[in-house]
Write a protein that holds these residues in place. Structure first.
Motif, PDB file in Angstrom:
ATOM      1  N   PRO A  79      39.190 -39.959 -14.225  1.00  0.00           N
ATOM      2  CA  PRO A  79      39.676 -40.681 -12.985  1.00  0.00           C
ATOM      3  C   PRO A  79      41.059 -39.935 -12.565  1.00  0.00           C
ATOM      4  O   PRO A  79      41.959 -39.726 -13.352  1.00  0.00           O
ATOM      5  N   MET A  80      40.877 -39.234 -11.240  1.00  0.00           N
ATOM      6  CA  MET A  80      42.144 -38.526 -10.671  1.00  0.00           C
ATOM      7  C   MET A  80      42.603 -39.187  -9.696  1.00  0.00           C
ATOM      8  O   MET A  80      41.591 -39.945  -8.921  1.00  0.00           O
ATOM      9  N   GLY A  81      43.829 -39.204  -9.168  1.00  0.00           N
ATOM     10  CA  GLY A  81      44.411 -39.635  -7.764  1.00  0.00           C
ATOM     11  C   GLY A  81      44.162 -38.414  -6.810  1.00  0.00           C
ATOM     12  O   GLY A  81      43.000 -38.344  -6.547  1.00  0.00           O
ATOM     13  N   ASP A  82      45.086 -37.755  -6.390  1.00  0.00           N
ATOM     14  CA  ASP A  82      44.850 -36.786  -5.545  1.00  0.00           C
ATOM     15  C   ASP A  82      44.653 -35.637  -5.941  1.00  0.00           C
ATOM     16  O   ASP A  82      45.339 -35.154  -6.919  1.00  0.00           O
ATOM     17  N   VAL A  83      43.590 -34.805  -5.584  1.00  0.00           N
ATOM     18  CA  VAL A  83      43.240 -33.541  -6.021  1.00  0.00           C
ATOM     19  C   VAL A  83      43.017 -32.414  -4.897  1.00  0.00           C
ATOM     20  O   VAL A  83      42.476 -32.705  -3.923  1.00  0.00           O
ATOM     21  N   SER A  84      43.753 -31.393  -5.047  1.00  0.00           N
ATOM     22  CA  SER A  84      43.640 -30.423  -4.051  1.00  0.00           C
ATOM     23  C   SER A  84      43.714 -29.221  -4.580  1.00  0.00           C
ATOM     24  O   SER A  84      44.017 -28.905  -5.691  1.00  0.00           O
ATOM     25  N   ALA A  85      43.082 -28.046  -3.761  1.00  0.00           N
ATOM     26  CA  ALA A  85      42.869 -26.760  -4.381  1.00  0.00           C
ATOM     27  C   ALA A  85      43.485 -25.608  -3.403  1.00  0.00           C
ATOM     28  O   ALA A  85      43.544 -25.810  -2.054  1.00  0.00           O
ATOM     29  N   SER A  86      44.143 -24.438  -3.993  1.00  0.00           N
ATOM     30  CA  SER A  86      44.345 -23.513  -3.295  1.00  0.00           C
ATOM     31  C   SER A  86      43.679 -22.393  -3.883  1.00  0.00           C
ATOM     32  O   SER A  86      43.637 -22.017  -5.072  1.00  0.00           O
ATOM     33  N   PHE A  87      42.971 -21.503  -3.010  1.00  0.00           N
ATOM     34  CA  PHE A  87      42.332 -20.455  -3.398  1.00  0.00           C
ATOM     35  C   PHE A  87      42.975 -19.101  -3.227  1.00  0.00           C
ATOM     36  O   PHE A  87      43.605 -18.885  -2.186  1.00  0.00           O
ATOM     37  N   VAL A  88      42.724 -18.274  -4.321  1.00  0.00           N
ATOM     38  CA  VAL A  88      43.612 -16.961  -3.989  1.00  0.00           C
ATOM     39  C   VAL A  88      42.839 -15.988  -3.180  1.00  0.00           C
ATOM     40  O   VAL A  88      41.878 -15.599  -3.548  1.00  0.00           O
ATOM     41  N   MET A  89      43.772 -15.622  -2.260  1.00  0.00           N
ATOM     42  CA  MET A  89      43.199 -14.537  -1.426  1.00  0.00           C
ATOM     43  C   MET A  89      43.406 -12.999  -1.749  1.00  0.00           C
ATOM     44  O   MET A  89      42.394 -12.269  -1.602  1.00  0.00           O
ATOM     45  N   ALA A 149      38.990 -33.050 -21.623  1.00  0.00           N
ATOM     46  CA  ALA A 149      38.264 -32.512 -20.567  1.00  0.00           C
ATOM     47  C   ALA A 149      38.660 -31.171 -19.897  1.00  0.00           C
ATOM     48  O   ALA A 149      37.826 -30.393 -19.794  1.00  0.00           O
ATOM     49  N   THR A 150      39.704 -30.793 -19.728  1.00  0.00           N
ATOM     50  CA  THR A 150      40.187 -29.595 -19.295  1.00  0.00           C
ATOM     51  C   THR A 150      39.705 -28.488 -20.202  1.00  0.00           C
ATOM     52  O   THR A 150      39.581 -27.422 -20.075  1.00  0.00           O
ATOM     53  N   ARG A 151      40.255 -28.951 -21.569  1.00  0.00           N
ATOM     54  CA  ARG A 151      39.988 -27.888 -22.671  1.00  0.00           C
ATOM     55  C   ARG A 151      38.336 -27.552 -22.719  1.00  0.00           C
ATOM     56  O   ARG A 151      38.027 -26.291 -23.231  1.00  0.00           O
ATOM     57  N   ALA A 152      37.442 -28.451 -22.623  1.00  0.00           N
ATOM     58  CA  ALA A 152      36.010 -28.496 -22.646  1.00  0.00           C
ATOM     59  C   ALA A 152      35.459 -27.776 -21.517  1.00  0.00           C
ATOM     60  O   ALA A 152      34.332 -27.146 -21.517  1.00  0.00           O
ATOM     61  N   ILE A 153      36.151 -27.435 -20.360  1.00  0.00           N
ATOM     62  CA  ILE A 153      35.395 -26.583 -19.257  1.00  0.00           C
ATOM     63  C   ILE A 153      35.800 -25.160 -19.335  1.00  0.00           C
ATOM     64  O   ILE A 153      36.926 -24.792 -19.048  1.00  0.00           O
ATOM     65  N   ARG A 197      31.117 -27.401  -7.995  1.00  0.00           N
ATOM     66  CA  ARG A 197      30.441 -27.682  -9.294  1.00  0.00           C
ATOM     67  C   ARG A 197      31.442 -28.003 -10.485  1.00  0.00           C
ATOM     68  O   ARG A 197      31.569 -28.977 -11.010  1.00  0.00           O
ATOM     69  N   LEU A 198      32.368 -27.283 -10.532  1.00  0.00           N
ATOM     70  CA  LEU A 198      33.809 -27.493 -11.513  1.00  0.00           C
ATOM     71  C   LEU A 198      34.453 -28.816 -11.004  1.00  0.00           C
ATOM     72  O   LEU A 198      34.625 -29.599 -11.913  1.00  0.00           O
ATOM     73  N   TYR A 199      34.575 -28.828  -9.890  1.00  0.00           N
ATOM     74  CA  TYR A 199      35.345 -30.048  -9.325  1.00  0.00           C
ATOM     75  C   TYR A 199      34.622 -31.294  -9.587  1.00  0.00           C
ATOM     76  O   TYR A 199      35.056 -32.367 -10.131  1.00  0.00           O
ATOM     77  N   GLN A 200      33.123 -31.260  -9.019  1.00  0.00           N
ATOM     78  CA  GLN A 200      32.384 -32.718  -9.691  1.00  0.00           C
ATOM     79  C   GLN A 200      32.334 -32.740 -11.027  1.00  0.00           C
ATOM     80  O   GLN A 200      32.610 -33.858 -11.583  1.00  0.00           O
ATOM     81  N   THR A 201      32.305 -31.678 -11.902  1.00  0.00           N
ATOM     82  CA  THR A 201      32.354 -31.795 -13.398  1.00  0.00           C
ATOM     83  C   THR A 201      33.705 -32.504 -13.863  1.00  0.00           C
ATOM     84  O   THR A 201      33.798 -33.449 -14.607  1.00  0.00           O
TER      85      THR A 201
END
Length: 158
Positions: free
Chosen positions: A131-141, A88-92, A121-125
Motif C-alpha cells: 500500500p502506498m500514498g502518492d505515486v508519480s512517475a517521470s519518464f526519461v526523454m 517487493a521492490t527487490r523481487a521485481i 503493468r509494473l505499477y499495478q504489480t
C-alpha cells in the motif's frame, strides 16, 4: 583495506572502463607486472572494493527502451511497511534501483520497461504488493549522462 593508493585508483579506473582487460594489459596501463596486478585486484576484491564484474547491456537493444523514475510517498513509516516495500521492490526485475530519500518524497525507484503499457503493468504489480500514498512517475526523454564509473581522483585519500 580502508585507504587505496594511486596504483589502486588507476587499476580501479581501468577496470571500471573495461573489466575484461587481460591482466598483462591492465598491468601495463598502471605500471605493474602481471602478478603484482593480479595480487592488487584480488586484494581489492577481498576487501569488497570490487563488488562484482559485470556486463553492461544496451537497454534499447533488448527491448527495455523506456527508463522511469517513480516517486513515492509512503502511507506508513514503520519497520513492517519498509520491509514489505523493500522485499517487493527487490523481487521485481524491472526495478533497477530503490532509494530512501530526504525531502518531499520518501522513496525513489528507477526502473526499465519496454513501453507505457509495460510501465502500467509494473505499477499495478507494485501497488498490489505494497500500500502506498502518492505515486508519480517521470519518464526519461533523453539520456544525457549515465555511467557506472565512480570518480576516483580523491577516493581513499586521508
Amino acid at each position: 583495506m580502508s585507504i587505496i593508493d594511486d596504483i589502486d585508483r588507476r587499476l580501479l579506473t581501468e577496470l571500471q572502463r573495461d573489466a575484461d582487460l587481460p591482466l598483462e594489459e591492465l598491468g601495463n596501463r598502471v605500471g605493474l607486472s602481471r602478478n603484482a596486478c593480479w595480487r592488487r585486484v584480488k586484494a581489492l576484491q577481498a576487501a569488497g572494493v570490487i563488488r562484482a564484474r559485470v556486463a553492461l547491456l544496451d537497454p534499447a537493444r533488448i527491448g527495455l527502451g523506456l527508463e522511469v523514475f517513480i516517486q513515492i510517498k509512503a502511507t506508513r513509516h514503520d519497520a513492517e511497511w519498509l520491509e514489505k516495500f523493500a522485499r517487493a521492490t527487490r523481487a521485481i526485475p524491472e526495478i533497477t534501483g530503490t532509494y530512501r530519500m530526504t525531502g518531499d518524497l520518501d522513496y525513489l525507484i528507477r526502473a526499465r520497461v519496454a513501453d507505457m503499457a509495460d510501465y502500467d503493468r509494473l505499477y499495478q504489480t507494485l501497488i498490489a504488493r505494497v500500500p502506498m500514498g502518492d505515486v508519480s512517475a517521470s519518464f526519461v526523454m533523453e539520456e544525457i549522462k549515465d555511467t557506472t564509473e565512480l570518480p576516483l581522483h580523491r577516493a581513499g585519500s586521508s
